[in-house]
Design a protein around this motif. Structure first.
Motif, PDB file in Angstrom:
ATOM      1  N   ARG A   1      63.253  41.425   1.325  1.00  0.00           N
ATOM      2  CA  ARG A   1      63.540  42.751   1.749  1.00  0.00           C
ATOM      3  C   ARG A   1      64.019  43.574   1.388  1.00  0.00           C
ATOM      4  N   ALA A   2      65.196  43.395   1.036  1.00  0.00           N
ATOM      5  CA  ALA A   2      66.151  44.021   0.949  1.00  0.00           C
ATOM      6  C   ALA A   2      65.026  45.106  -1.315  1.00  0.00           C
ATOM      7  N   LEU A   3      64.716  43.921  -1.964  1.00  0.00           N
ATOM      8  CA  LEU A   3      63.952  44.104  -3.320  1.00  0.00           C
ATOM      9  C   LEU A   3      62.821  44.780  -2.992  1.00  0.00           C
ATOM     10  N   LEU A   4      61.928  44.756  -2.295  1.00  0.00           N
ATOM     11  CA  LEU A   4      61.181  45.118  -1.830  1.00  0.00           C
ATOM     12  C   LEU A   4      61.141  47.092  -1.286  1.00  0.00           C
ATOM     13  N   ASN A   5      62.627  47.362  -1.359  1.00  0.00           N
ATOM     14  CA  ASN A   5      63.038  48.282  -0.955  1.00  0.00           C
ATOM     15  C   ASN A   5      63.929  49.222  -1.712  1.00  0.00           C
ATOM     16  N   ILE A   6      63.705  48.926  -3.725  1.00  0.00           N
ATOM     17  CA  ILE A   6      64.875  49.986  -4.240  1.00  0.00           C
ATOM     18  C   ILE A   6      63.416  50.509  -5.008  1.00  0.00           C
ATOM     19  N   GLU A   7      64.020  51.476  -4.870  1.00  0.00           N
ATOM     20  CA  GLU A   7      63.570  52.660  -5.754  1.00  0.00           C
ATOM     21  C   GLU A   7      64.239  53.487  -7.075  1.00  0.00           C
ATOM     22  N   ARG A   8      65.572  52.725  -7.591  1.00  0.00           N
ATOM     23  CA  ARG A   8      66.187  53.290  -8.715  1.00  0.00           C
ATOM     24  C   ARG A   8      67.110  52.080  -8.693  1.00  0.00           C
ATOM     25  N   ILE A   9      66.908  51.761  -9.913  1.00  0.00           N
ATOM     26  CA  ILE A   9      68.657  51.329 -10.244  1.00  0.00           C
ATOM     27  C   ILE A   9      69.462  51.717 -11.012  1.00  0.00           C
TER      28      ILE A   9
ATOM     29  N   ILE B   1      59.141  48.569  -8.018  1.00  0.00           N
ATOM     30  CA  ILE B   1      59.106  46.303  -7.683  1.00  0.00           C
ATOM     31  C   ILE B   1      57.559  46.070  -7.941  1.00  0.00           C
ATOM     32  N   SER B   2      57.429  45.090  -8.415  1.00  0.00           N
ATOM     33  CA  SER B   2      55.505  45.176  -8.636  1.00  0.00           C
ATOM     34  C   SER B   2      55.177  43.428  -8.350  1.00  0.00           C
ATOM     35  N   SER B   3      56.364  42.656  -8.467  1.00  0.00           N
ATOM     36  CA  SER B   3      56.230  41.300  -7.363  1.00  0.00           C
ATOM     37  C   SER B   3      57.909  40.861  -6.911  1.00  0.00           C
ATOM     38  N   ILE B   4      57.815  39.632  -6.556  1.00  0.00           N
ATOM     39  CA  ILE B   4      58.855  39.247  -5.784  1.00  0.00           C
ATOM     40  C   ILE B   4      58.414  37.058  -6.053  1.00  0.00           C
ATOM     41  N   GLU B   5      58.704  36.060  -7.309  1.00  0.00           N
ATOM     42  CA  GLU B   5      58.371  35.261  -6.973  1.00  0.00           C
ATOM     43  C   GLU B   5      59.954  34.067  -6.984  1.00  0.00           C
ATOM     44  N   GLU B   6      59.775  33.240  -6.328  1.00  0.00           N
ATOM     45  CA  GLU B   6      61.036  32.356  -6.008  1.00  0.00           C
ATOM     46  C   GLU B   6      60.859  30.879  -6.676  1.00  0.00           C
ATOM     47  N   HIS B   7      61.325  30.306  -7.523  1.00  0.00           N
ATOM     48  CA  HIS B   7      61.205  29.313  -8.665  1.00  0.00           C
ATOM     49  C   HIS B   7      62.160  28.050  -8.923  1.00  0.00           C
ATOM     50  N   GLU B   8      61.658  26.691  -8.541  1.00  0.00           N
ATOM     51  CA  GLU B   8      62.830  26.007  -8.170  1.00  0.00           C
ATOM     52  C   GLU B   8      63.804  25.594  -9.723  1.00  0.00           C
ATOM     53  N   ILE B   9      65.030  25.377  -9.048  1.00  0.00           N
ATOM     54  CA  ILE B   9      65.788  25.605 -10.808  1.00  0.00           C
ATOM     55  C   ILE B   9      65.467  23.972 -11.749  1.00  0.00           C
ATOM     56  N   LYS B  10      65.324  24.313 -13.417  1.00  0.00           N
ATOM     57  CA  LYS B  10      65.284  22.838 -13.402  1.00  0.00           C
ATOM     58  C   LYS B  10      66.312  22.850 -14.868  1.00  0.00           C
ATOM     59  N   ASP B  11      66.585  21.776 -15.219  1.00  0.00           N
ATOM     60  CA  ASP B  11      67.086  21.560 -16.197  1.00  0.00           C
ATOM     61  C   ASP B  11      66.121  21.440 -17.939  1.00  0.00           C
ATOM     62  N   CYS B  12      66.463  22.199 -18.603  1.00  0.00           N
ATOM     63  CA  CYS B  12      66.435  22.553 -19.639  1.00  0.00           C
ATOM     64  C   CYS B  12      66.684  22.200 -20.854  1.00  0.00           C
ATOM     65  N   GLU B  13      66.091  21.688 -21.796  1.00  0.00           N
ATOM     66  CA  GLU B  13      66.236  21.188 -23.624  1.00  0.00           C
ATOM     67  C   GLU B  13      67.000  23.124 -23.668  1.00  0.00           C
ATOM     68  N   GLY B  14      67.307  22.344 -25.407  1.00  0.00           N
ATOM     69  CA  GLY B  14      67.725  23.870 -25.742  1.00  0.00           C
ATOM     70  C   GLY B  14      69.133  23.922 -25.901  1.00  0.00           C
ATOM     71  N   ASP B  15      69.601  24.964 -26.735  1.00  0.00           N
ATOM     72  CA  ASP B  15      71.134  25.728 -26.385  1.00  0.00           C
ATOM     73  C   ASP B  15      71.111  27.471 -25.932  1.00  0.00           C
ATOM     74  N   SER B  16      69.606  28.033 -26.523  1.00  0.00           N
ATOM     75  CA  SER B  16      69.771  29.206 -25.925  1.00  0.00           C
ATOM     76  C   SER B  16      68.422  29.489 -24.431  1.00  0.00           C
ATOM     77  N   VAL B  17      69.483  31.005 -24.315  1.00  0.00           N
ATOM     78  CA  VAL B  17      68.716  32.311 -23.014  1.00  0.00           C
ATOM     79  C   VAL B  17      68.850  32.982 -23.492  1.00  0.00           C
ATOM     80  N   ASN B  18      68.072  33.568 -22.241  1.00  0.00           N
ATOM     81  CA  ASN B  18      67.235  34.937 -22.442  1.00  0.00           C
ATOM     82  C   ASN B  18      67.181  35.269 -21.436  1.00  0.00           C
ATOM     83  N   VAL B  19      69.003  35.597 -20.486  1.00  0.00           N
ATOM     84  CA  VAL B  19      69.493  36.130 -19.808  1.00  0.00           C
ATOM     85  C   VAL B  19      70.717  37.267 -19.740  1.00  0.00           C
ATOM     86  N   ILE B  20      71.091  37.836 -19.552  1.00  0.00           N
ATOM     87  CA  ILE B  20      72.867  38.719 -20.010  1.00  0.00           C
ATOM     88  C   ILE B  20      72.932  37.905 -19.612  1.00  0.00           C
ATOM     89  N   ILE B  21      74.632  37.252 -20.568  1.00  0.00           N
ATOM     90  CA  ILE B  21      75.600  36.077 -20.515  1.00  0.00           C
ATOM     91  C   ILE B  21      76.853  37.275 -20.997  1.00  0.00           C
TER      92      ILE B  21
END
Length: 214
Positions: free
Chosen positions: A114-122, A131-151
């Motif tokens: 609900r909050a994400l649908l009301n965000i106008e600024r970051i 906000i164009s879409s909000i999706e829920e996804h199952e978390i799974k184990d992955c192969e490899g050792d690289s990531v694509n998010v801020i860490i």
């Protein structure tokens, strides 16, 4: 007065949490700045932007900031220099980008949605988003050792990435690794290789470290 404001190529974790906190206030889930940011930090475990194409450029702004601070116009021409200031402001433009949000508990998912649908600024008042879409996804184990998010940069061991100073979800200062490569005046997506022994999780196209300390 002269100021310099630097914009990171991707929104910081604390910035996303702050946007959710403000949205909580808009939908009536909290009543003050302190309670809203506390609720956002309580409900969100991780809020990390993923790699995305972006363009950044700088401009010099000159404005009568004193009018806003003193709530009056200059009384005579001699006061004008004191009312004026200038700053170098960086602007980042992204066509679209994705943010991974991990709730601290599944019971908070609906409130976060609900909050994400009301965000106008970051960020500040000039950082407009839609906000164009909000999706829920199952978390799974992955192969490899690289990531694509801020860490946190302390767990990065290779790949192509940028290091910036920023704030984590709880407001703690940290050196952060951004999955981006700088190419002249724009940034393009990349991946960050994790230190040995770190496992990788996946949720849709997001790749992120296992555990909480990242």
């Amino acid at each position: 007065m002269y100021q310099v404001a630097i914009s990171p190529p991707l929104p910081m974790p604390s910035t996303i949490v702050g946007a959710v906190g403000y949205a909580y206030w808009k939908i009536g889930l909290c009543s003050s700045e302190e309670s809203c940011i506390s609720r956002a930090r309580e409900t969100i475990l991780k809020a990390r932007a993923s790699s995305a194409f972006s363009i950044k450029f700088s401009v010099v702004l000159s404005r009568y900031r004193g009018v806003l601070e003193e709530k009056r116009l200059p009384g005579d021409p001699n006061e004008i220099p004191r009312f004026r200031d200038a700053l170098v402001r960086e602007y980042v433009f992204l066509d679209r980008f994705k943010v991974l949000i991990l709730p601290s508990d599944d019971k908070y998912i609906n409130d976060i949605r609900r909050a994400l649908l009301n965000i106008e600024r970051i960020g500040d008042s000039e950082s407009l988003v839609s906000i164009s879409s909000i999706e829920e996804h199952e978390i799974k184990d992955c192969e490899g050792d690289s990531v694509n998010v801020i860490i946190q940069s302390s767990i990065a061991s290779g790949g192509n990435y940028m290091i910036v100073r920023g704030l984590l979800e709880n407001g703690e200062k940290s050196m952060l690794a951004l999955p981006l490569m700088s190419e002249r005046n724009y940034y393009r997506p990349s991946e960050i290789r994790l230190e040995a022994g770190r496992r990788v999780k996946c949720a849709d196209n997001f790749r992120f470290p296992d555990g909480d300390n990242w």
